[in-house]
Scaffold this active site. Structure first.
Site, mmCIF file in Angstrom:
data_model
loop_
_atom_site.group_PDB
_atom_site.id
_atom_site.type_symbol
_atom_site.label_atom_id
_atom_site.label_comp_id
_atom_site.label_asym_id
_atom_site.label_seq_id
_atom_site.Cartn_x
_atom_site.Cartn_y
_atom_site.Cartn_z
ATOM 1 N N MET A 1 1.165 1.197 0.774
ATOM 2 C CA MET A 1 1.135 2.921 1.158
ATOM 3 C C MET A 1 2.303 3.664 0.248
ATOM 4 S SD MET A 1 0.194 4.546 4.565
ATOM 5 C CE MET A 1 2.239 4.527 5.258
ATOM 6 N N SER B 1 2.485 -5.672 1.529
ATOM 7 C CA SER B 1 1.879 -4.370 2.942
ATOM 8 C C SER B 1 0.373 -4.305 3.030
ATOM 9 C CB SER B 1 2.253 -2.879 2.741
ATOM 10 O OG SER B 1 3.273 -2.431 4.116
ATOM 11 N N GLN B 2 0.019 -2.957 3.086
ATOM 12 C CA GLN B 2 -1.331 -2.754 2.615
ATOM 13 C C GLN B 2 -1.933 -3.337 1.833
ATOM 14 O OE1 GLN B 2 -2.349 1.459 3.846
ATOM 15 N NE2 GLN B 2 -2.878 1.741 1.563
ATOM 16 N N ASP C 1 10.991 -5.632 10.904
ATOM 17 C CA ASP C 1 10.296 -4.743 10.061
ATOM 18 C C ASP C 1 10.212 -3.868 11.355
ATOM 19 O OD1 ASP C 1 8.075 -3.216 9.518
ATOM 20 O OD2 ASP C 1 7.809 -4.920 8.620
ATOM 21 N N HIS D 1 10.623 -4.800 6.948
ATOM 22 C CA HIS D 1 9.724 -4.119 5.416
ATOM 23 C C HIS D 1 9.438 -4.227 4.805
ATOM 24 C CE1 HIS D 1 5.774 -3.950 5.717
ATOM 25 N NE2 HIS D 1 5.112 -2.753 5.241
#
Ligand SMILES: *[C@@H]1O[C@H](CO)[C@@H](O)[C@H](O)[C@H]1NC(C)=O
Ligand SMILES: *[C@@H]1O[C@H](CO)[C@@H](O)[C@H](O)[C@H]1NC(C)=O
Ligand SMILES: *[C@@H]1O[C@H](CO)[C@@H](O)[C@H](O)[C@H]1NC(C)=O
Length: 296
Positions: free
Chosen positions: A27, A101-102, A221, A277
């Site tokens: 994202m 990530s996503q 994170d 992250h």
């Protein structure tokens, strides 16, 4: 070690082209800009001479790709990507995939839903993926997008409303541990790919066809809450303090997704690294991901 690595690369060059790599960004990131995944693509091409890298663009331009990371229903994104992958002739002999990530859970959905109609997917690397969802207010991605605050507010009060599920990507992996039933039945994406409602055998089979599912957790994170979700861990249902590690979660103990089986077969790899992250060094990536999983 260095000599061995060079030797591996040379053998790879002699024996043919390296396994192609597919990337799916997170994202607030995009496929192609140099400070985003465009930079990772160049890094991979430099370190694996001759490798073909397809950094997925969901949309007709980089801007659309960025916007779709927020607003395009993940089920449609996954279907769109299945089409892109099937149509790419350079992937026909198989490929490795890396999710950011996503992008990690979306690529897992691609494997589960389309693995049987795509060329062989060898290794799936998940960098900071939210496999059990999130419960917390994330900071925003690499680009500060004006939609950030809007997203937080919506998720806070209406994550499971039908229109929010259909209009906002991040709502589809919102997982409220205080209300597991609502999550299971109202999430239009995550609870389905996690086989929460019914166990889809195709999902299990396709995931098991991977050589390895490599899950990377970032120990410091601050974006993903709880960070255990990056290893498929999550809050014990009914509260939001106690965390269950992967091997104590229902998805594992009931083996709803075949993860337990993959674990026994040595196909499930859990890696962690210090840092926030998606913050990893080139050396860490080369030693822990590139050498073991991308030179196949
Ligand atoms: C690409 O552009 C067409 C025409 O504007 C549009 O209908 C389509 O939805 C776009 N594709 C994606 C994935 O956004
Ligand atoms: C299971 O998943 C496959 C692949 O996405 C799909 O074709 C099939 O309809 C699903 N099965 C059920 C019972 O929903
Ligand atoms: C990062 O996380 C590790 C493991 O939990 C911890 O030992 C370390 O102190 C943390 N580092 C920072 C800078 O917070």
């Amino acid at each position: 070690m260095k000599i061995l690595f060079i030797l591996l690369c040379v053998i790879k060059l002699i024996s043919g082209t390296p396994t192609p790599i597919v990337l799916w960004h997170g994202m607030g990131d995009t496929c192609c800009l140099s400070f985003s995944l465009g930079g990772i693509k160049v890094f991979l091409e430099k370190n694996i001479p001759g490798v073909y890298v397809n950094s997925l663009k969901v949309g007709n331009s980089s801007i659309e790709d960025l916007e779709n990371g927020y607003f395009m229903n993940p089920n449609q994104q996954v279907e769109y990507v299945c089409g892109l992958l099937a149509a790419d002739p350079q992937l026909k002999d198989g490929f490795n995939a890396i999710g950011f990530s996503q992008g990690s859970q979306f690529l897992r959905a691609v494997v589960q839903r389309c693995g049987h109609i795509l060329p062989k997917i060898k290794n799936l690397i998940s960098l900071g993926g939210q496999h059990q969802g999130v419960y917390g207010l994330p900071h925003c991605g690499a680009l500060m997008h004006p939609t950030c605050d809007y997203i937080r507010q919506l998720l806070n009060y209406a994550a499971y409303e039908n229109w929010v599920q259909n209009a906002l990507v991040q709502a589809t992996y919102w997982h409220d541990p205080l209300d597991d039933e609502t999550y299971i039945h109202k999430s239009i994406f995550l609870s389905d790919i996690n086989n929460e409602i019914m166990a889809n055998k195709t999902y299990i089979q396709n995931l098991n066809n991977l050589d390895h599912l490599v899950l990377v957790k970032f120990d410091n994170d601050t974006i993903v809450q709880p960070r255990e979700t990056e290893w498929f861990g999550y809050y014990e249902p009914g509260q939001s303090k106690k965390l269950l590690p992967l091997r104590e979660t229902k998805i594992y103990t009931e083996d709803r997704l075949g993860l337990k089986k993959m674990d026994k077969e040595g196909k499930l790899i859990l890696l962690s690294t210090v840092g926030d992250h998606l913050r990893f060094s080139d050396t860490w990536f080369i030693d822990n991901i590139l050498k073991p999983y991308l030179l196949n």
